[in-house]
Design a protein around this motif. Structure first.
Motif, PDB file in Angstrom:
ATOM      1  N   LEU A 213      36.128  29.758  40.330  1.00  0.00           N
ATOM      2  CA  LEU A 213      35.389  28.734  39.412  1.00  0.00           C
ATOM      3  C   LEU A 213      34.248  28.768  40.647  1.00  0.00           C
ATOM      4  O   LEU A 213      33.105  27.863  40.366  1.00  0.00           O
ATOM      5  CB  LEU A 213      36.228  27.396  39.875  1.00  0.00           C
ATOM      6  CG  LEU A 213      37.627  27.654  38.016  1.00  0.00           C
ATOM      7  CD1 LEU A 213      38.643  26.059  38.776  1.00  0.00           C
ATOM      8  CD2 LEU A 213      36.816  27.969  36.963  1.00  0.00           C
ATOM      9  N   LEU A 214      34.488  28.844  41.630  1.00  0.00           N
ATOM     10  CA  LEU A 214      33.777  28.684  42.921  1.00  0.00           C
ATOM     11  C   LEU A 214      32.398  29.467  42.801  1.00  0.00           C
ATOM     12  O   LEU A 214      32.548  31.294  42.638  1.00  0.00           O
ATOM     13  CB  LEU A 214      34.345  28.151  44.483  1.00  0.00           C
ATOM     14  CG  LEU A 214      35.217  27.108  44.182  1.00  0.00           C
ATOM     15  CD1 LEU A 214      36.026  27.546  45.218  1.00  0.00           C
ATOM     16  CD2 LEU A 214      35.020  25.684  43.573  1.00  0.00           C
ATOM     17  N   SER A 215      31.588  29.372  43.383  1.00  0.00           N
ATOM     18  CA  SER A 215      29.617  29.603  43.297  1.00  0.00           C
ATOM     19  C   SER A 215      30.125  30.522  44.573  1.00  0.00           C
ATOM     20  O   SER A 215      30.829  30.689  45.749  1.00  0.00           O
ATOM     21  CB  SER A 215      28.812  29.145  43.187  1.00  0.00           C
ATOM     22  OG  SER A 215      28.927  28.435  44.105  1.00  0.00           O
ATOM     23  N   PRO A 216      29.072  31.940  44.077  1.00  0.00           N
ATOM     24  CA  PRO A 216      29.091  32.249  46.019  1.00  0.00           C
ATOM     25  C   PRO A 216      28.546  31.915  46.613  1.00  0.00           C
ATOM     26  O   PRO A 216      28.219  30.938  46.564  1.00  0.00           O
ATOM     27  CB  PRO A 216      28.569  33.543  45.135  1.00  0.00           C
ATOM     28  CG  PRO A 216      28.672  33.946  43.696  1.00  0.00           C
ATOM     29  CD  PRO A 216      29.033  32.309  43.133  1.00  0.00           C
ATOM     30  N   GLY A 217      28.916  32.179  48.500  1.00  0.00           N
ATOM     31  CA  GLY A 217      28.870  31.178  49.527  1.00  0.00           C
ATOM     32  C   GLY A 217      29.413  29.945  49.460  1.00  0.00           C
ATOM     33  O   GLY A 217      29.048  29.419  50.534  1.00  0.00           O
ATOM     34  N   ALA A 218      30.506  29.561  48.645  1.00  0.00           N
ATOM     35  CA  ALA A 218      30.948  28.220  49.101  1.00  0.00           C
ATOM     36  C   ALA A 218      32.043  27.540  49.917  1.00  0.00           C
ATOM     37  O   ALA A 218      33.161  27.203  50.050  1.00  0.00           O
ATOM     38  CB  ALA A 218      31.323  27.662  47.392  1.00  0.00           C
ATOM     39  N   GLY A 219      32.861  29.203  50.865  1.00  0.00           N
ATOM     40  CA  GLY A 219      33.605  28.921  51.424  1.00  0.00           C
ATOM     41  C   GLY A 219      33.624  30.493  52.671  1.00  0.00           C
ATOM     42  O   GLY A 219      32.496  30.591  53.489  1.00  0.00           O
ATOM     43  N   GLU A 220      35.069  30.463  52.345  1.00  0.00           N
ATOM     44  CA  GLU A 220      34.886  32.191  53.411  1.00  0.00           C
ATOM     45  C   GLU A 220      35.165  32.965  53.329  1.00  0.00           C
ATOM     46  O   GLU A 220      34.197  34.306  54.297  1.00  0.00           O
ATOM     47  CB  GLU A 220      36.604  32.200  53.809  1.00  0.00           C
ATOM     48  CG  GLU A 220      37.217  30.641  54.900  1.00  0.00           C
ATOM     49  CD  GLU A 220      36.875  30.476  55.979  1.00  0.00           C
ATOM     50  OE1 GLU A 220      36.197  31.051  56.630  1.00  0.00           O
ATOM     51  OE2 GLU A 220      36.856  29.366  56.929  1.00  0.00           O
ATOM     52  N   SER A 221      35.482  33.139  52.431  1.00  0.00           N
ATOM     53  CA  SER A 221      34.674  34.708  51.769  1.00  0.00           C
ATOM     54  C   SER A 221      34.486  35.620  50.475  1.00  0.00           C
ATOM     55  O   SER A 221      33.809  34.033  49.423  1.00  0.00           O
ATOM     56  CB  SER A 221      36.003  35.562  51.480  1.00  0.00           C
ATOM     57  OG  SER A 221      37.262  35.471  52.611  1.00  0.00           O
ATOM     58  N   SER A 222      33.944  36.742  50.087  1.00  0.00           N
ATOM     59  CA  SER A 222      33.029  36.809  48.551  1.00  0.00           C
ATOM     60  C   SER A 222      34.057  37.209  48.036  1.00  0.00           C
ATOM     61  O   SER A 222      34.672  38.147  48.035  1.00  0.00           O
ATOM     62  CB  SER A 222      31.784  37.776  48.800  1.00  0.00           C
ATOM     63  OG  SER A 222      30.714  37.369  48.920  1.00  0.00           O
ATOM     64  N   PHE A 223      34.124  37.042  46.883  1.00  0.00           N
ATOM     65  CA  PHE A 223      34.797  38.043  45.864  1.00  0.00           C
ATOM     66  C   PHE A 223      34.186  38.686  44.663  1.00  0.00           C
ATOM     67  O   PHE A 223      32.918  38.104  44.214  1.00  0.00           O
ATOM     68  CB  PHE A 223      35.179  37.102  44.749  1.00  0.00           C
ATOM     69  CG  PHE A 223      36.700  36.189  44.994  1.00  0.00           C
ATOM     70  CD1 PHE A 223      37.089  36.805  46.808  1.00  0.00           C
ATOM     71  CD2 PHE A 223      37.331  35.557  44.761  1.00  0.00           C
ATOM     72  CE1 PHE A 223      37.860  35.339  47.371  1.00  0.00           C
ATOM     73  CE2 PHE A 223      38.645  34.544  44.921  1.00  0.00           C
ATOM     74  CZ  PHE A 223      38.819  34.642  46.709  1.00  0.00           C
ATOM     75  N   PHE A 224      34.004  39.912  44.184  1.00  0.00           N
ATOM     76  CA  PHE A 224      33.589  40.222  43.123  1.00  0.00           C
ATOM     77  C   PHE A 224      34.532  41.616  42.401  1.00  0.00           C
ATOM     78  O   PHE A 224      35.969  41.683  43.152  1.00  0.00           O
ATOM     79  CB  PHE A 224      32.675  41.924  44.077  1.00  0.00           C
ATOM     80  CG  PHE A 224      31.961  41.462  44.728  1.00  0.00           C
ATOM     81  CD1 PHE A 224      30.027  40.444  44.493  1.00  0.00           C
ATOM     82  CD2 PHE A 224      31.536  40.888  46.000  1.00  0.00           C
ATOM     83  CE1 PHE A 224      29.459  40.335  44.978  1.00  0.00           C
ATOM     84  CE2 PHE A 224      31.213  40.713  47.070  1.00  0.00           C
ATOM     85  CZ  PHE A 224      29.796  40.768  46.267  1.00  0.00           C
ATOM     86  N   VAL A 225      34.577  41.210  41.099  1.00  0.00           N
ATOM     87  CA  VAL A 225      34.888  42.000  39.689  1.00  0.00           C
ATOM     88  C   VAL A 225      34.190  42.986  38.794  1.00  0.00           C
ATOM     89  O   VAL A 225      32.228  42.789  39.314  1.00  0.00           O
ATOM     90  CB  VAL A 225      35.081  41.490  38.868  1.00  0.00           C
ATOM     91  CG1 VAL A 225      36.210  41.923  37.508  1.00  0.00           C
ATOM     92  CG2 VAL A 225      36.767  39.633  39.126  1.00  0.00           C
ATOM     93  N   LEU A 226      33.925  44.608  39.446  1.00  0.00           N
ATOM     94  CA  LEU A 226      33.260  44.981  39.939  1.00  0.00           C
ATOM     95  C   LEU A 226      33.299  46.570  38.321  1.00  0.00           C
ATOM     96  O   LEU A 226      34.810  46.372  38.058  1.00  0.00           O
ATOM     97  CB  LEU A 226      32.768  46.260  41.053  1.00  0.00           C
ATOM     98  CG  LEU A 226      32.744  45.311  42.431  1.00  0.00           C
ATOM     99  CD1 LEU A 226      33.042  45.789  43.281  1.00  0.00           C
ATOM    100  CD2 LEU A 226      30.958  44.273  42.139  1.00  0.00           C
ATOM    101  N   SER A 227      32.752  47.016  38.725  1.00  0.00           N
ATOM    102  CA  SER A 227      32.547  48.140  37.762  1.00  0.00           C
ATOM    103  C   SER A 227      31.981  49.084  37.377  1.00  0.00           C
ATOM    104  O   SER A 227      31.243  48.915  38.346  1.00  0.00           O
ATOM    105  CB  SER A 227      33.370  47.811  35.703  1.00  0.00           C
ATOM    106  OG  SER A 227      31.795  47.184  35.672  1.00  0.00           O
ATOM    107  N   TRP A 228      32.066  50.302  37.444  1.00  0.00           N
ATOM    108  CA  TRP A 228      31.175  51.663  37.505  1.00  0.00           C
ATOM    109  C   TRP A 228      30.199  51.271  35.673  1.00  0.00           C
ATOM    110  O   TRP A 228      30.500  51.584  34.969  1.00  0.00           O
ATOM    111  CB  TRP A 228      32.090  52.764  37.039  1.00  0.00           C
ATOM    112  CG  TRP A 228      33.453  52.734  38.326  1.00  0.00           C
ATOM    113  CD1 TRP A 228      34.762  53.048  38.190  1.00  0.00           C
ATOM    114  CD2 TRP A 228      33.045  53.244  39.608  1.00  0.00           C
ATOM    115  NE1 TRP A 228      34.848  52.416  39.776  1.00  0.00           N
ATOM    116  CE2 TRP A 228      34.146  53.225  40.542  1.00  0.00           C
ATOM    117  CE3 TRP A 228      32.149  53.390  40.685  1.00  0.00           C
ATOM    118  CZ2 TRP A 228      34.714  53.193  42.139  1.00  0.00           C
ATOM    119  CZ3 TRP A 228      32.282  53.298  42.587  1.00  0.00           C
ATOM    120  CH2 TRP A 228      33.282  53.753  42.416  1.00  0.00           C
ATOM    121  N   ALA A 229      29.729  51.291  36.200  1.00  0.00           N
ATOM    122  CA  ALA A 229      28.128  51.072  35.418  1.00  0.00           C
ATOM    123  C   ALA A 229      28.031  53.132  34.999  1.00  0.00           C
ATOM    124  O   ALA A 229      28.859  53.983  35.660  1.00  0.00           O
ATOM    125  CB  ALA A 229      26.443  51.074  36.021  1.00  0.00           C
TER     126      ALA A 229
END
Length: 229
Positions: A213-229
């Motif tokens: 729910l929290l936007s990038p930069g809001a905490g300690e770590s970055s989260f990414f959900v990625l797929s292969w393009a």
């Protein structure tokens, strides 16, 4: 991920030798955003996230530390724990996790690892990646005492935007991104309970929801959900 420093003393010093509540949250994120049929935990360490995931899906690990791999096989006995990216079976995994792994790997070695993960991924694979964010709010509040700077094995600290660019350069598409929020109290001179009320409620709400729910930069770590393009 690799190296002789990833032994029992390393995990005991950073509080990651055993299971911990954050792993429950990561498992819920995998179920919600990755939705794997078979999952690979990259840099599985001592295997506690692997064990949590293996209770829900077939789950294997990749761990270059011989000590960690040995412990992970005991902690998650139903899992295969590979000790080299070259051992990974082709197109075997439609879910991959790398939780606080990539910050330990220089870019030139990370390039080879990502290529190996692509070969091990099914075409529809998704990846959940978590890395410290040196440009995040926690780093700004803690300054030189920020915990991302206290681990000498953190050789690849990048701001969120730089990770986003690197993933794109390796054929990965960002499906979702966010942050963990603030949890390493205190962030001010207030007593810890009051500081936690001031800074930690968004993190707590996100944790309880099992969502990003929290936007990038809001905490300690970055989260990414990625797929292969």
């Amino acid at each position: 991920m690799p190296g002789p420093d990833y032994d029992e003393a390393y995990y005991a010093a950073n509080g990651q030798l055993g299971d911990r509540p954050a792993l429950r949250y990561y498992t819920r994120l995998v179920g919600r955003y990755v939705r794997p049929r078979r999952v690979l935990d990259v840099g599985c360490g001592t295997g506690h996230l692997l064990a949590r995931m293996s209770a829900r899906w077939p789950a294997d690990g990749l761990e270059l530390s011989a000590y960690s791999a040995s412990v992970a096989r005991t902690v998650s006995p139903s899992s295969t724990v590979w000790e080299s990216p070259g051992e990974l079976p082709a197109a075997a995994y439609d879910g991959l996790t790398a939780i606080h792994v990539f910050e330990h790997i220089p870019d030139d070695e990370l390039t080879g690892l990502l290529a190996a993960l692509r070969r091990a991924s099914a075409d529809d694979a998704r990846l959940l990646v978590v890395v410290p964010d040196p440009a995040g709010r926690a780093s700004r509040l803690h300054g030189a005492a920020w915990n991302g700077l206290t681990d000498p094995t953190h050789v690849n600290l990048k701001p969120h935007a730089d990770w986003r660019e690197l993933f794109g350069s390796h054929g990965l598409r960002v499906e979702r991104e966010g942050s963990d929020g603030l949890w390493n109290f205190p962030y001010s001179r207030l007593p810890v309970p009051l500081d936690a009320l001031r800074h930690g409620l968004p993190m707590a709400a996100q944790f309880l929801s099992g969502r990003m729910l929290l936007s990038p930069g809001a905490g300690e770590s970055s989260f990414f959900v990625l797929s292969w393009a």
